[in-house]
Design an enzyme around this catalytic site. Structure first.
Site, PDB file in Angstrom:
ATOM      1  N   ASN A 295      49.172  -5.818 -14.827  1.00 25.53           N
ATOM      2  CA  ASN A 295      49.937  -7.149 -13.569  1.00 25.53           C
ATOM      3  C   ASN A 295      50.381  -7.708 -15.012  1.00 25.53           C
ATOM      4  O   ASN A 295      49.460  -8.025 -16.071  1.00 25.53           O
ATOM      5  CB  ASN A 295      48.583  -7.421 -13.450  1.00 25.53           C
ATOM      6  CG  ASN A 295      48.483  -8.890 -12.769  1.00 25.53           C
ATOM      7  OD1 ASN A 295      49.174  -9.553 -13.094  1.00 25.53           O
ATOM      8  ND2 ASN A 295      47.385  -8.985 -11.565  1.00 25.53           N
TER       9      ASN A 295
ATOM     10  N   HIS B 119      53.639 -10.208  -5.263  1.00 25.10           N
ATOM     11  CA  HIS B 119      53.120 -10.109  -7.629  1.00 25.10           C
ATOM     12  C   HIS B 119      52.091  -9.029  -7.359  1.00 25.10           C
ATOM     13  O   HIS B 119      51.369  -8.682  -6.535  1.00 25.10           O
ATOM     14  CB  HIS B 119      51.979 -11.321  -7.434  1.00 25.10           C
ATOM     15  CG  HIS B 119      51.003 -11.136  -8.194  1.00 25.10           C
ATOM     16  ND1 HIS B 119      51.547 -11.150  -9.837  1.00 25.10           N
ATOM     17  CD2 HIS B 119      49.242 -11.440  -8.225  1.00 25.10           C
ATOM     18  CE1 HIS B 119      50.275 -10.749 -10.873  1.00 25.10           C
ATOM     19  NE2 HIS B 119      49.452 -11.488  -9.787  1.00 25.10           N
TER      20      HIS B 119
ATOM     21  N   CYS C  79      48.967 -16.073 -11.687  1.00 28.49           N
ATOM     22  CA  CYS C  79      49.659 -15.261 -10.438  1.00 28.49           C
ATOM     23  C   CYS C  79      50.337 -16.100  -9.531  1.00 28.49           C
ATOM     24  O   CYS C  79      51.531 -15.496  -9.302  1.00 28.49           O
ATOM     25  CB  CYS C  79      48.581 -14.446  -9.915  1.00 28.49           C
ATOM     26  SG  CYS C  79      48.066 -13.519 -10.503  1.00 28.49           S
TER      27      CYS C  79
HETATM   28  N1  ACO Z   1      37.144   1.805 -16.732  1.00 24.13           N
HETATM   29  C1  ACO Z   1      36.224   2.654 -16.334  1.00 24.13           C
HETATM   30  N2  ACO Z   1      35.395   1.979 -15.047  1.00 24.13           N
HETATM   31  C2  ACO Z   1      35.651   0.787 -15.181  1.00 24.13           C
HETATM   32  C3  ACO Z   1      36.402  -0.090 -15.841  1.00 24.13           C
HETATM   33  C4  ACO Z   1      37.510   0.616 -15.928  1.00 24.13           C
HETATM   34  N3  ACO Z   1      38.452  -0.185 -17.556  1.00 24.13           N
HETATM   35  N4  ACO Z   1      36.513  -1.102 -15.268  1.00 24.13           N
HETATM   36  C5  ACO Z   1      34.838  -1.112 -14.767  1.00 24.13           C
HETATM   37  N5  ACO Z   1      34.663  -0.330 -14.241  1.00 24.13           N
HETATM   38  C6  ACO Z   1      32.911  -0.218 -13.923  1.00 24.13           C
HETATM   39  C7  ACO Z   1      31.965  -1.047 -13.282  1.00 24.13           C
HETATM   40  O1  ACO Z   1      31.709  -1.312 -14.693  1.00 24.13           O
HETATM   41  C8  ACO Z   1      31.424  -0.682 -12.645  1.00 24.13           C
HETATM   42  O2  ACO Z   1      30.478   0.146 -13.401  1.00 24.13           O
HETATM   43  P1  ACO Z   1      29.084   0.739 -12.619  1.00 24.13           P
HETATM   44  O3  ACO Z   1      29.073   0.641 -10.720  1.00 24.13           O
HETATM   45  O4  ACO Z   1      28.359   0.842 -12.820  1.00 24.13           O
HETATM   46  O5  ACO Z   1      28.261  -0.872 -12.869  1.00 24.13           O
HETATM   47  C9  ACO Z   1      32.012   0.288 -11.728  1.00 24.13           C
HETATM   48  O6  ACO Z   1      33.973   0.358 -12.609  1.00 24.13           O
HETATM   49  C10 ACO Z   1      33.041  -0.799 -10.136  1.00 24.13           C
HETATM   50  O7  ACO Z   1      33.707  -2.042 -11.234  1.00 24.13           O
HETATM   51  P2  ACO Z   1      33.866  -2.392 -10.116  1.00 24.13           P
HETATM   52  O8  ACO Z   1      34.616  -4.013 -10.594  1.00 24.13           O
HETATM   53  O9  ACO Z   1      32.497  -3.122  -8.866  1.00 24.13           O
HETATM   54  O10 ACO Z   1      35.030  -1.658  -9.078  1.00 24.13           O
HETATM   55  P3  ACO Z   1      36.048  -2.213  -8.201  1.00 24.13           P
HETATM   56  O11 ACO Z   1      36.440  -1.028  -7.243  1.00 24.13           O
HETATM   57  O12 ACO Z   1      36.167  -3.875  -7.857  1.00 24.13           O
HETATM   58  O13 ACO Z   1      37.479  -2.506  -8.977  1.00 24.13           O
HETATM   59  C11 ACO Z   1      38.733  -4.020  -9.984  1.00 24.13           C
HETATM   60  C12 ACO Z   1      37.680  -3.223 -10.283  1.00 24.13           C
HETATM   61  C13 ACO Z   1      39.630  -2.819 -10.327  1.00 24.13           C
HETATM   62  C14 ACO Z   1      39.203  -5.002 -11.129  1.00 24.13           C
HETATM   63  C15 ACO Z   1      39.395  -4.432  -8.624  1.00 24.13           C
HETATM   64  O14 ACO Z   1      38.197  -4.993  -8.077  1.00 24.13           O
HETATM   65  C16 ACO Z   1      40.318  -5.562  -8.360  1.00 24.13           C
HETATM   66  O15 ACO Z   1      41.181  -4.843  -7.971  1.00 24.13           O
HETATM   67  N6  ACO Z   1      39.912  -6.780  -7.748  1.00 24.13           N
HETATM   68  C17 ACO Z   1      41.226  -7.016  -7.800  1.00 24.13           C
HETATM   69  C18 ACO Z   1      41.389  -8.061  -9.065  1.00 24.13           C
HETATM   70  C19 ACO Z   1      42.608  -7.691  -9.441  1.00 24.13           C
HETATM   71  O16 ACO Z   1      43.676  -6.995  -8.893  1.00 24.13           O
HETATM   72  N7  ACO Z   1      42.547  -8.723 -10.222  1.00 24.13           N
HETATM   73  C20 ACO Z   1      43.874  -8.538 -11.064  1.00 24.13           C
HETATM   74  C21 ACO Z   1      44.515 -10.240 -11.110  1.00 24.13           C
HETATM   75  S1  ACO Z   1      43.981 -11.571 -10.280  1.00 24.13           S
HETATM   76  C22 ACO Z   1      45.526 -11.413  -9.340  1.00 24.13           C
HETATM   77  O17 ACO Z   1      46.511 -11.358 -10.099  1.00 24.13           O
HETATM   78  C23 ACO Z   1      45.351 -11.759  -8.207  1.00 24.13           C
END
Ligand code: ACO
Length: 356
Positions: free
Chosen positions: A313, A283, A116
């Protein structure tokens, strides 16, 4: 020493729009979940087996060259940032060079793997080359064809819904005006948590690195005392161990800390304040991360450019796509202070301040 400047930019996103709704037919997810957690409404996917990371980069580069008033063959040096290269090797730098027909002179090409933050790292490399007078026209290009390497089953939903395809390019040249151009770049990394956001297979780790942080994983490698080690084992294919892995919450927490930190560091370096920023182009990791950073710096909505809603992204391509789009929309004017900032896998994080 002369400053360097971005003389022209271009971007390309594939025609095919993939709305959240389409993904709900492939995996257990919902439009509401994706929008709420990430801000993403749709993303673009390239034409499979026709478009690649390097062909998309070539399209973006041609536009950037035209706007910089040069022909592609005038490019002296290529810095290519991607995590989804056409080949394991050679890198995309030479592939885009070939695609652009740059064959008649001694151009150089460098591939960087900073995910990224790849574009900002690339811009810093270009800045150093131009300022020392080594090169006059440096191409910095970020391009990603994520759609070829994602898990479209429910198993991969936390990663797959986030990413999209696209490319963005910049031509970096010497600036004639000592007040304008790239003012500073700040680059950082810390490999402690390398596997928290990673795509480790194929690789030669033999299970070593991943196991430092997680439960041991059986990759199905042949015994260690045999020759003929293989990068991809049948077990990896069977268990889907060849997809990106992300500990989303871990990444989120670090991102919201490092983004403001590296922006403030650049501002301090240049003797400026957050209020001096005309446009922040973060980003496009997640809209919630960008909003957090905006709030932390006390910036208004019109001081931050976000387009993750439309493209998802696009990793190394996200900053040049967003910056170019903002410029096309008239949001980047002469004399403006533009701040670029990124955080991503590695972990690596970086910022750049540009007086346009
Ligand atoms: N659809 C539905 N449910 C989902 C999905 C989906 N696509 N993905 C995960 N879930 C579920 C999980 O299984 C979990 O279920 P559970 O509670 O029954 O176990 C629940 O949703 C919550 O999952 P979390 O991973 O805790 O969700 P969170 O609120 O953290 O959101 C996300 C996930 C969006 C990835 C978040 O953590 C995030 O934005 N993290 C930052 C990472 C990022 O931005 N990455 C981008 C690439 S890296 C970069 O560019 C920096």
């Amino acid at each position: 020493m002369k400053r360097s400047k971005i003389a022209g930019m271009g971007f390309y996103v594939p025609e095919r729009v993939v709305k959240n709704e389409e993904l709900t037919r492939l995996m257990d997810t919902s439009d509401e979940w994706i929008r709420e957690r990430t801000g993403i409404e749709e993303r673009r996917y390239g034409r499979k087996h026709e478009e690649t990371t390097s062909t998309m980069a070539a399209i973006a580069t041609r536009i950037a060259c035209e706007r910089a008033g040069i022909e592609p063959e005038e490019i002296d040096f290529i810095v290519f940032a991607t995590l989804s290269p056409d080949y394991y090797f050679p890198g995309c730098g030479v592939l885009v060079q070939r695609e652009l027909g740059i064959t008649h002179r001694e151009a150089g090409a460098l591939d960087i793997r900073n995910q990224c933050s790849g574009f900002v790292y690339g811009l810093s490399i270009a800045d150093q080359f131009v300022r020392t007078g080594m090169y006059k026209n440096v191409l910095v290009v970020g391009s990603e064809m994520h759609s070829m390497g994602l898990d479209f089953s429910t198993r991969g939903r936390n990663v797959t819904v986030i990413f999209g395809d696209g490319a963005g390019a910049a031509i970096v040249q010497p600036s004639e005006d000592p007040e304008r151009g790239i003012l500073t770049t700040r680059l950082h990394s810390d490999g402690t948590y390398a596997e928290k956001l990673s795509f480790i297979n194929p690789g030669c780790h033999g299970g070593y690195h991943r196991n430092r942080l997680d439960e041991p994983v059986d990759y199905g490698y042949p015994p260690a005392d045999t020759y003929g080690e293989i990068f991809i084992t049948p077990k990896m294919l069977q268990d889907g161990l060849y997809y990106p892995y992300m500990d989303g919450q871990f990444v989120f927490k670090l991102a919201v800390q490092k983004f403001p930190e590296v922006i403030l560091e650049a501002l301090q370096d240049a003797g400026l304040q957050p209020s001096d920023i005309n446009l922040l182009v973060p980003h496009q990791a997640n809209l919630r991360i960008s909003q957090f950073v905006q709030k932390r710096l006390g910036l208004r909505d019109d001081q931050v450019w976000n387009n993750i809603q439309r493209y998802g992204n696009t990793t190394a391509a996200s900053i040049p796509i967003a910056l170019c789009e903002a410029w096309e929309a008239g949001k980047v004017r002469e004399g403006d202070l533009v701040c670029l900032a990124a955080f991503g896998s590695g972990f690596t994080w970086a910022s750049a301040l540009i007086r346009w």
